[in-house]
Write an enzyme that holds these catalytic residues in place. Sequence first.
Site, PDB file in Angstrom:
ATOM      1  N   ASP A  50      40.892  37.058  45.505  1.00  0.00           N
ATOM      2  CA  ASP A  50      40.657  38.561  45.297  1.00  0.00           C
ATOM      3  C   ASP A  50      41.828  39.247  45.848  1.00  0.00           C
ATOM      4  OD1 ASP A  50      40.128  40.980  44.438  1.00  0.00           O
ATOM      5  OD2 ASP A  50      37.940  40.561  44.422  1.00  0.00           O
TER       6      ASP A  50
ATOM      7  N   SER B 149      32.570  46.135  42.865  1.00  0.00           N
ATOM      8  CA  SER B 149      33.654  46.658  43.411  1.00  0.00           C
ATOM      9  C   SER B 149      33.655  48.066  44.113  1.00  0.00           C
ATOM     10  CB  SER B 149      35.043  46.760  42.117  1.00  0.00           C
ATOM     11  OG  SER B 149      36.176  47.138  42.521  1.00  0.00           O
TER      12      SER B 149
ATOM     13  N   HIS C 267      39.410  39.144  41.176  1.00  0.00           N
ATOM     14  CA  HIS C 267      38.504  40.324  41.303  1.00  0.00           C
ATOM     15  C   HIS C 267      37.474  40.121  40.093  1.00  0.00           C
ATOM     16  CE1 HIS C 267      37.271  43.819  43.530  1.00  0.00           C
ATOM     17  NE2 HIS C 267      37.248  44.612  42.467  1.00  0.00           N
TER      18      HIS C 267
END
Length: 199
Positions: free
Chosen positions: A152, A103, A183
């Site tokens: 996501d 991320s 995610h």
Amino acid sequence: MTDPYHARLRAPDPGAPLIFAFHGTGGTEDQFFDLVRQVRPDAGIVSPRGDVSEGGAARFFRRTGEGVYDMDDLALRTARMAGYVADHKAAHPGAPIYGFGYSNGANILASVMMARPELFDRVGLLHPLIPWDPAAADLTGRRVLITAGRRDPICPWPLSERLIGWTSAQGAEVATEIHDGGHEIRQGEVAALAGLLTG
């Protein structure tokens, strides 16, 4: 070497790689340290904590909203991180340099890879979000893993697909691990990352 980041460190065994691990938003230097120890016990580890606070959550650069980056801040912190990586690389001459991030950690790593492609031999980008058009970078001979979720909500699949295409076009040897979820990191991604770090 003065260390600009609070980090957990381990020196590599002779002949082993030095692996940089970059946490996601709200993570710490502990998020992936033990994972690297399990997957690659001989490896050196550099696991820095992001030096930007967003409501108390550690990040590696500022943003003004979800998916909206402060590009000036990103440029500044990319240069700082690239220098940090280069210093650690110089301290371990001959050690292969690998990096992975999740991320926000994947985003700073991708930005460093784009700016200084010579720093890393292998890169793992888990759920990266690159909303800008990167300039060309010579990634010939680099191995890059990109993972994504087709649903996501933070990293839209079309942008992941675009990054995969861009990375391949720069000459990298690209592997992907795509799932139909969001995610979250799934087991297939961990297995693909382990392959990158050990293969």
